[in-house]
Design a protein around this motif. Structure first.
Motif, short mmCIF file in Angstrom:
data_model
loop_
_atom_site.label_atom_id
_atom_site.label_comp_id
_atom_site.label_asym_id
_atom_site.label_seq_id
_atom_site.Cartn_x
_atom_site.Cartn_y
_atom_site.Cartn_z
N GLU A 84 -5.98 -37.42 87.39
CA GLU A 84 -5.63 -38.55 86.53
C GLU A 84 -5.51 -39.83 87.35
N GLN A 85 -4.89 -39.75 88.51
CA GLN A 85 -4.75 -40.92 89.38
C GLN A 85 -6.12 -41.43 89.82
N ARG A 88 -7.81 -43.20 86.88
CA ARG A 88 -7.24 -44.53 86.59
C ARG A 88 -7.65 -45.56 87.64
N HIS A 94 -8.36 -45.06 81.16
CA HIS A 94 -6.97 -45.07 80.68
C HIS A 94 -6.89 -44.13 79.49
N LEU A 95 -5.68 -43.80 79.08
CA LEU A 95 -5.48 -42.92 77.94
C LEU A 95 -5.92 -43.64 76.67
#
Length: 105
Positions: A84-85, A88, A94-95
Motif C-alpha cells: 500500500e505504501q 501511494r 489512493h483509496l
C-alpha cells in the motif's frame, strides 16, 4: 679348454642344499607391493571423498542460509502495508471514494 665338473649337491643333516629360488620371493614381494599400493590408493580416495563431502556440506549450509534470507525477503515484499505504501508513493494511487465504488450483485 677347461671342462666343467658337475658335483652332486651336498647334504647336511639329511637336507640337501640348493640354490635359492628367486621367483617365489620376487612374486611374494610384488604381491606385497601391490597390496601396499592398493592400501595407499584407497586411503587417498577416502581422504579425497572426505574433502568433497566437507565442501558439499559447506555449500549446503550457504545455500540454506541464502534460502532463509530469500524467504524473509519474500515475506517482507508480500507485506500488505508495504504494498500500500509503495502504491501511494511511487504510483500515486489512493483509496477510491464511496462514489467510485460499484457493487456487483
Amino acid at each position: 679348454m677347461s671342462e666343467t665338473v658337475i658335483r652332486p649337491i651336498p647334504k647336511i643333516n639329511g637336507f640337501s642344499l640348493q640354490r635359492p629360488r628367486l621367483l617365489p620371493v620376487m612374486v611374494f614381494m610384488v604381491l606385497m607391493l601391490s597390496v601396499a599400493l592398493y592400501h595407499v590408493w584407497s586411503r587417498l580416495q577416502v581422504v579425497n571423498l572426505e574433502y568433497q563431502i566437507s565442501s558439499g556440506e559447506g555449500r549446503l549450509r550457504s545455500l540454506q542460509e541464502e534460502s532463509r534470507r530469500l524467504q524473509i525477503e519474500v515475506a517482507s515484499l508480500r507485506n500488505p502495508a508495504r504494498i500500500e505504501q509503495a502504491a501511494r508513493t511511487a504510483l500515486g494511487l489512493h483509496l477510491p471514494s464511496p462514489e467510485q465504488v460499484i457493487t456487483v450483485d
